[in-house]
Design a protein around this motif. Structure first.
Motif, PDB file in Angstrom:
ATOM      1  N   PRO A  98       1.157   5.043  -3.859  1.00 55.89           N
ATOM      2  CA  PRO A  98       1.861   3.989  -4.589  1.00 55.89           C
ATOM      3  C   PRO A  98       0.909   3.216  -5.491  1.00 55.89           C
ATOM      4  O   PRO A  98      -0.281   3.101  -5.196  1.00 55.89           O
ATOM      5  CB  PRO A  98       2.403   3.088  -3.481  1.00 55.89           C
ATOM      6  CG  PRO A  98       2.357   3.908  -2.247  1.00 55.89           C
ATOM      7  CD  PRO A  98       1.254   4.891  -2.419  1.00 55.89           C
ATOM      8  N   ASP A  99       1.447   2.690  -6.585  1.00 63.79           N
ATOM      9  CA  ASP A  99       0.644   1.879  -7.497  1.00 63.79           C
ATOM     10  C   ASP A  99      -0.089   0.810  -6.718  1.00 63.79           C
ATOM     11  O   ASP A  99       0.477   0.197  -5.837  1.00 63.79           O
ATOM     12  CB  ASP A  99       1.545   1.184  -8.539  1.00 63.79           C
ATOM     13  CG  ASP A  99       2.076   2.186  -9.545  1.00 63.79           C
ATOM     14  OD1 ASP A  99       1.603   3.346  -9.534  1.00 63.79           O
ATOM     15  OD2 ASP A  99       2.959   1.808 -10.323  1.00 63.79           O
ATOM     16  N   ASN A 100      -1.298   0.621  -7.056  1.00 58.84           N
ATOM     17  CA  ASN A 100      -2.202  -0.418  -6.537  1.00 58.84           C
ATOM     18  C   ASN A 100      -2.567  -0.336  -5.056  1.00 58.84           C
ATOM     19  O   ASN A 100      -3.299  -1.181  -4.573  1.00 58.84           O
ATOM     20  CB  ASN A 100      -1.739  -1.822  -6.957  1.00 58.84           C
ATOM     21  CG  ASN A 100      -0.917  -2.587  -5.924  1.00 58.84           C
ATOM     22  OD1 ASN A 100      -0.667  -2.120  -4.814  1.00 58.84           O
ATOM     23  ND2 ASN A 100      -0.514  -3.768  -6.291  1.00 58.84           N
ATOM     24  N   LEU A 101      -2.099   0.689  -4.319  1.00 57.73           N
ATOM     25  CA  LEU A 101      -2.554   0.824  -2.924  1.00 57.73           C
ATOM     26  C   LEU A 101      -4.064   1.075  -2.889  1.00 57.73           C
ATOM     27  O   LEU A 101      -4.795   0.430  -2.143  1.00 57.73           O
ATOM     28  CB  LEU A 101      -1.810   1.938  -2.187  1.00 57.73           C
ATOM     29  CG  LEU A 101      -2.287   2.212  -0.748  1.00 57.73           C
ATOM     30  CD1 LEU A 101      -2.095   0.986   0.147  1.00 57.73           C
ATOM     31  CD2 LEU A 101      -1.572   3.422  -0.145  1.00 57.73           C
ATOM     32  N   LEU A 102      -4.547   1.986  -3.740  1.00 56.36           N
ATOM     33  CA  LEU A 102      -5.975   2.316  -3.731  1.00 56.36           C
ATOM     34  C   LEU A 102      -6.816   1.114  -4.146  1.00 56.36           C
ATOM     35  O   LEU A 102      -7.805   0.783  -3.496  1.00 56.36           O
ATOM     36  CB  LEU A 102      -6.273   3.513  -4.644  1.00 56.36           C
ATOM     37  CG  LEU A 102      -5.632   4.845  -4.241  1.00 56.36           C
ATOM     38  CD1 LEU A 102      -6.078   5.952  -5.172  1.00 56.36           C
ATOM     39  CD2 LEU A 102      -5.917   5.205  -2.803  1.00 56.36           C
ATOM     40  N   SER A 103      -6.403   0.443  -5.226  1.00 60.77           N
ATOM     41  CA  SER A 103      -7.208  -0.696  -5.678  1.00 60.77           C
ATOM     42  C   SER A 103      -7.162  -1.850  -4.682  1.00 60.77           C
ATOM     43  O   SER A 103      -8.160  -2.539  -4.479  1.00 60.77           O
ATOM     44  CB  SER A 103      -6.778  -1.165  -7.074  1.00 60.77           C
ATOM     45  OG  SER A 103      -5.420  -1.514  -7.069  1.00 60.77           O
TER      46      SER A 103
END
Length: 145
Positions: A98-103
Motif C-alpha cells: 500500500p502507498d506509504n507503508l514502506l516510507s
C-alpha cells in the motif's frame, strides 16, 4: 580469487533523493553484515516494543500480507543511514505494498537511531542491518532483527 568491492551484499549506494548527505560511510570496502553483529542499544525487546507501539495502522494497509524488509547501514560512529525498504510476499517474491507503508516503516525505524558501534577484531566497522517485519492484514505480526 574474490576481491572485496563496495558493491558487496552490504553496500547501499548513496541516493540523493532520500539519503542524508551528512551520513558518513567510514570505509565502504569493509561493510559487514550479519544478524547479530550489531544490536539496538536498549535491547531487542525494547526495539520491538517501540516499533509495535508507534506503528500506525491505516485502513489501506488491510490487504497487505507479506514482509517488509528494511535495510540500512550503521557507520563506524554508530549512526544509521541509507535506508531502503522492499515489500515481499510470504514466498519472498516481490510484492506491491500500500502507498506509504514502506516510507512509514522506514521513518519508524529511522527514529530509533540507537545502535551499538560494532567492532570486529578491534576495528570498528560499518554494518548493514536488515529488519524483517511480517504483516498479516496490514498489521505487524512479527519482527526479526
Amino acid at each position: 580469487e574474490l576481491h572485496s568491492t563496495n558493491h558487496d551484499v552490504g553496500y547501499i549506494p548513496y541516493n540523493s533523493e532520500g539519503d542524508n548527505k551528512n551520513f558518513i560511510v567510514c570505509d565502504s570496502t569493509n561493510i559487514a553484515s550479519g544478524r547479530n553483529r550489531i544490536q539496538y542499544t536498549y535491547g531487542t525487546l525494547k526495539f520491538k516494543e517501540e516499533i509495535l507501539s508507534n506503528f500506525s495502522y491505516k485502513e489501506e494497509y488491510h490487504s497487505f500480507n507479506g514482509f517488509v524488509v528494511i535495510r540500512f547501514l550503521v557507520n563506524c560512529q554508530g549512526k544509521s543511514g541509507r535506508y531502503r525498504a522492499e515489500a515481499l510476499n510470504y514466498d519472498f517474491s516481490s510484492a506491491n505494498s500500500p502507498d506509504n507503508l514502506l516510507s512509514s516503516m522506514i521513518n519508524l525505524i529511522k527514529n530509533l537511531d540507537n545502535w551499538t558501534k560494532s567492532t570486529q577484531n578491534d576495528i570498528t566497522t560499518e554494518y548493514s542491518k536488515y529488519i524483517n517485519l511480517r504483516f498479516k492484514n496490514g498489521q505487524i505480526q512479527n519482527l526479526l532483527l
